[in-house]
Design a protein around this motif. Structure first.
Motif, PDB file in Angstrom:
ATOM      1  N   ILE A   1     102.505 -10.382  -6.107  1.00 63.17           N
ATOM      2  CA  ILE A   1     101.951 -10.988  -7.315  1.00 63.17           C
ATOM      3  C   ILE A   1     102.978 -10.774  -8.424  1.00 63.17           C
ATOM      4  CG2 ILE A   1     100.063 -10.915  -8.976  1.00 63.17           C
ATOM      5  CD1 ILE A   1      98.271  -9.883  -6.759  1.00 63.17           C
ATOM      6  N   LEU A   2     103.623 -11.840  -8.814  1.00 65.18           N
ATOM      7  CA  LEU A   2     104.720 -11.704  -9.774  1.00 65.18           C
ATOM      8  C   LEU A   2     104.354 -12.423 -11.069  1.00 65.18           C
ATOM      9  CD1 LEU A   2     107.568 -12.621  -7.260  1.00 65.18           C
ATOM     10  CD2 LEU A   2     106.594 -10.378  -7.693  1.00 65.18           C
ATOM     11  N   ASP A   3     104.235 -11.646 -12.128  1.00 64.34           N
ATOM     12  CA  ASP A   3     103.827 -12.219 -13.406  1.00 64.34           C
ATOM     13  C   ASP A   3     105.081 -12.569 -14.214  1.00 64.34           C
ATOM     14  OD1 ASP A   3     102.315 -13.075 -15.464  1.00 64.34           O
ATOM     15  OD2 ASP A   3     101.278 -11.176 -15.826  1.00 64.34           O
TER      16      ASP A   3
ATOM     17  N   ILE B   1     103.451 -15.367  -1.814  1.00 60.12           N
ATOM     18  CA  ILE B   1     103.821 -15.027  -3.190  1.00 60.12           C
ATOM     19  C   ILE B   1     102.960 -15.799  -4.186  1.00 60.12           C
ATOM     20  CG2 ILE B   1     105.716 -14.982  -4.878  1.00 60.12           C
ATOM     21  CD1 ILE B   1     107.661 -14.988  -2.462  1.00 60.12           C
ATOM     22  N   ILE B   2     102.449 -15.100  -5.178  1.00 62.65           N
ATOM     23  CA  ILE B   2     101.828 -15.785  -6.318  1.00 62.65           C
ATOM     24  C   ILE B   2     102.737 -15.523  -7.495  1.00 62.65           C
ATOM     25  CG2 ILE B   2      99.828 -15.993  -7.820  1.00 62.65           C
ATOM     26  CD1 ILE B   2      98.164 -14.724  -5.780  1.00 62.65           C
ATOM     27  N   ILE B   3     103.150 -16.578  -8.143  1.00 66.33           N
ATOM     28  CA  ILE B   3     104.103 -16.401  -9.234  1.00 66.33           C
ATOM     29  C   ILE B   3     103.580 -17.175 -10.439  1.00 66.33           C
ATOM     30  CG2 ILE B   3     105.500 -18.211  -8.138  1.00 66.33           C
ATOM     31  CD1 ILE B   3     107.903 -17.067  -9.488  1.00 66.33           C
ATOM     32  N   SER B   4     103.604 -16.533 -11.582  1.00 69.11           N
ATOM     33  CA  SER B   4     103.090 -17.233 -12.753  1.00 69.11           C
ATOM     34  C   SER B   4     104.219 -17.636 -13.676  1.00 69.11           C
ATOM     35  CB  SER B   4     102.109 -16.348 -13.521  1.00 69.11           C
ATOM     36  OG  SER B   4     102.814 -15.451 -14.324  1.00 69.11           O
ATOM     37  N   SER B   5     103.965 -18.672 -14.421  1.00 73.64           N
ATOM     38  CA  SER B   5     104.943 -19.122 -15.400  1.00 73.64           C
ATOM     39  C   SER B   5     104.215 -20.036 -16.367  1.00 73.64           C
ATOM     40  CB  SER B   5     106.061 -19.886 -14.706  1.00 73.64           C
ATOM     41  OG  SER B   5     106.936 -20.419 -15.672  1.00 73.64           O
ATOM     42  N   HIS B   6     104.791 -20.230 -17.538  1.00 75.18           N
ATOM     43  CA  HIS B   6     104.172 -21.248 -18.381  1.00 75.18           C
ATOM     44  C   HIS B   6     105.035 -22.508 -18.381  1.00 75.18           C
ATOM     45  CE1 HIS B   6     106.375 -18.389 -20.953  1.00 75.18           C
ATOM     46  NE2 HIS B   6     106.911 -19.494 -21.401  1.00 75.18           N
ATOM     47  N   ILE B   7     105.990 -22.519 -17.457  1.00 70.85           N
ATOM     48  CA  ILE B   7     106.855 -23.696 -17.357  1.00 70.85           C
ATOM     49  C   ILE B   7     106.660 -24.323 -15.977  1.00 70.85           C
ATOM     50  CG2 ILE B   7     109.219 -24.538 -17.574  1.00 70.85           C
ATOM     51  CD1 ILE B   7     109.772 -21.779 -18.981  1.00 70.85           C
ATOM     52  N   LEU B   8     105.996 -25.471 -15.943  1.00 67.50           N
ATOM     53  CA  LEU B   8     105.686 -26.115 -14.662  1.00 67.50           C
ATOM     54  C   LEU B   8     106.934 -26.537 -13.876  1.00 67.50           C
ATOM     55  CD1 LEU B   8     103.510 -27.189 -12.717  1.00 67.50           C
ATOM     56  CD2 LEU B   8     103.438 -29.271 -14.080  1.00 67.50           C
TER      57      LEU B   8
END
Lengths: 307, 322
Positions: free
Chosen positions: A155-157, A185-192
């Motif tokens: 889980i990568l923030d 993997i779960i990866i977050s971003s605010h850039i699609l």
């Protein structure tokens, strides 16, 4: 690998995560996208057993997150968006500390640390103090830290936030490598757009709610159905615009020799336009989808409720 | 079979602590202060030798004085070691990383405490040569030193736990440091003042009054009551503290003050440790106990801040400073 069902987290009247449900299949990279404050970090913290949900449930590899936090911690590697390091430890000592904290026997630790440093391209920094590393290196070290106990789910923030372009590419390469090793993997971003390059699935979240959760192809196709094409020519802009008009398209000069044209159609329609331009001897330099397409989709889906 | 290995937190704390330049400095200062006090006292005694003679009580007197000063030094060093144990990790943004390992909240708290106690024990051991001076003069048994060390240990554990408790209670290290020191100051000085005040307004005999029991909170009183052979010397040196000290003559209570002190400290330690562990446990079996909406709301704001990238400034600052 991961099932999230009606997950809610509220603080008094404020609802951070609102009935969130999604699934992540084993071996896939799930991009978690949303504007700032949408609830990405809260969701990830719940999955990393750092926060108790107000209601709803989540399972990692069949284990319920709140019921057996110790087991979940063994299965999950979590990298927060903001993290610190112990400045008085060396790189190998840092990894050794976390390996020991995950209960890895001393005899195995050296081998694991060697492999991880190799994977993260940090072998040459083994003896350096953690504090002396650059931000990109610290990010890679933290990624190595998540992997010491060989978790099935990462889980990568926002692992690439605040990194320079080179370091971003390095992180992306490492993630691809991890995917090939079979990690989910779960990866977050605010850039699609950043995520569509490497993710197999994308979930767009806003104000705690899942707006879209779909395979990347679907999201991209959705953007293809009404997109803006960018046409760059050497000269003869007016003639190009006229030609396009004859074909039923409205193009405008964006800047310099670049034309922008709203386009609805599939790839064979695109090919048709290119052929027509070339046959008319238009000095075409490039013909591409505008980069802002995915961003437009993102803006459209997230209506800006969260500022 | 589970092999006995050093807990990672304990190992890391020892390594970090001994690596910094602060440790040798603290040990040097600590021994320096104890040494100066001993030599100073000896020098004063020698000056007066002409009038009083160099009596056989010099050894015990130095010993008693040293033990008091050592206790006070320990009281002031311990909170400094523990008051930043948990919120220091939070400020450094390493706490989440620690919590998502297999280490339990119990293990984190206990090992942070043990790491600090280890350091205090190191200070006590380092002070042994200073105590050795006492043996030049005689009059002190090894068992006397042993008893005193038990008081040190109990005091260090209590003050250490108070520090850890404050570090889980307050967000900022400075605040928890100040509050821990205020509590320690109250236990060392406040209890005596309060006991004297209560005794002043009460008519009961001292040993059965509430004043006596308040004074038992004070580790100095516990220390004074544990001296078996040097009790007489206390009259001269710390007359004021003898307020709560049971001497063989007035011992009409079932327990001696140090025993009361140990029992009270034990209760305080267990109680504060439990609260600290409950406060740290995010989703474990105690999490239902921490249903404080207020605190959760603060967490929400913190999460929001994290999400909205407000804390980016901090990171950048860190970076530029490093």
């Amino acid at each position: 690998m991961l099932i999230v069902e009606d997950l809610c987290k509220s603080y008094g009247k404020f609802v951070a995560v609102d009935n969130l449900s999604f699934k992540v299949n084993e071996g896939s990279i799930f991009g978690f996208v949303g504007p700032n404050g949408a609830g990405k970090t809260t969701t990830m913290r719940i999955l990393a057993t750092l926060l108790r949900p107000s209601s709803g449930r989540a399972w990692v590899a069949g284990e319920e997150v709140t019921a057996r936090p110790k087991r979940i911690r063994q299965l999950v590697g979590y990298m927060p968006d903001f993290f610190g390091v112990y400045d008085d430890l060396k790189v190998d000592e840092y990894l050794d500390f976390y390996s020991a904290s995950y209960g890895i026997p001393m005899q195995q630790r050296k081998k694991i640390i060697d492999e991880l440093l190799e994977l993260m391209d940090l072998s040459h920094k083994r003896e350096a103090y953690v504090d002396s590393l650059s931000r990109g290196m610290k990010q890679r070290l933290c990624l190595a830290r998540c992997l010491v106990h060989d978790p099935a789910l990462l889980i990568l923030d926002e692992p690439a936030s605040g990194l320079d372009p080179r370091a971003r590419v390095e992180v992306r390469e490492i993630l691809k490598e991890l995917k090939s090793m079979g990690k989910t993997i779960i990866i977050s971003s605010h850039i699609l757009p950043e995520l569509t390059e490497m993710c197999s699935h994308v979930g767009i979240i806003e104000a705690g709610k899942m707006v879209v959760s779909a395979p990347v192809d679907q999201i991209v196709n959705r953007s293809l159905s009404r997109q803006v094409l960018e046409i760059r020519v050497l000269d003869r802009l007016e003639q190009t615009i006229g030609l396009l008009q004859e074909m039923g398209y409205t193009a405008e000069i964006a800047e310099g020799n670049i034309l922008e044209m709203p386009f609805t159609g599939d790839q064979s329609d695109m090919n048709h336009i290119i052929k027509a331009l070339v046959q008319a001897d238009i000095p075409l330099v490039s013909f591409a989808e505008s980069k802002s397409n995915l961003e437009n989709i993102f803006m459209e889906l997230t209506k800006g409720v969260v500022q | 079979m589970k092999t006995l290995v050093l807990n990672p937190i304990l190992g890391k704390e020892y390594r970090s602590r001994m690596r910094s330049w602060k440790s040798p400095l603290i040990i040097s200062l600590y021994l320096g202060i104890l040494g100066i006090i001993t030599l100073g006292y000896y020098w004063v005694k020698q000056k007066n030798i002409f009038y009083t003679g160099f009596g056989p009580d010099v050894g015990p007197q130095i010993y008693v004085m040293l033990t008091y000063f050592q206790l006070m030094l320990i009281s002031f060093v311990t909170p400094a070691l523990t008051a930043g144990a948990i919120n220091g990790e939070k400020e450094r943004q390493t706490f989440d990383l620690l919590l998502c390992t297999r280490l339990s909240a119990v293990s984190i708290v206990i090992n942070k405490l043990l790491a600090s106690l280890g350091y205090i024990i190191l200070l006590i051991i380092a002070s042994l040569p200073v105590f050795g001076i006492v043996y030049f003069f005689g009059g002190v048994l090894l068992s006397d030193i042993g008893r005193v060390f038990i008081v040190y240990l109990v005091t260090a554990i209590t003050f250490g736990v108070i520090g850890i408790f404050c570090s889980t209670l307050f967000k900022r290290t400075q605040i928890s440091m100040v509050v821990s020191y205020l509590i320690v100051l109250f236990l060392l000085v406040g209890t005596i003042i309060l006991a004297a005040f209560l005794q002043g307004i009460q008519s009961q005999p001292y040993q059965t009054s509430s004043a006596a029991f308040i004074s038992y909170l004070n580790p100095l009183v516990a220390l004074a009551s544990i001296f078996p052979n040097q009790g007489q010397n206390l009259v001269n040196i710390f007359d004021f503290l003898r307020l709560g000290v049971a001497t063989p003559g007035n011992l009409n209570q079932t327990l001696s003050p140090w025993a009361y002190n140990f029992i009270i400290n034990g209760v305080i330690v267990i109680f504060l440790l439990l609260i600290s562990i409950i406060r740290l446990d995010p989703v474990g079996r105690f999490s239902w106990l921490r249903k404080s909406a207020n605190k959760d709301h603060k967490n929400a704001e913190q999460d929001q801040a994290n999400d909205s990238g407000l804390m980016k400034g901090n990171i950048n600052e860190d970076e530029s400073s490093s």
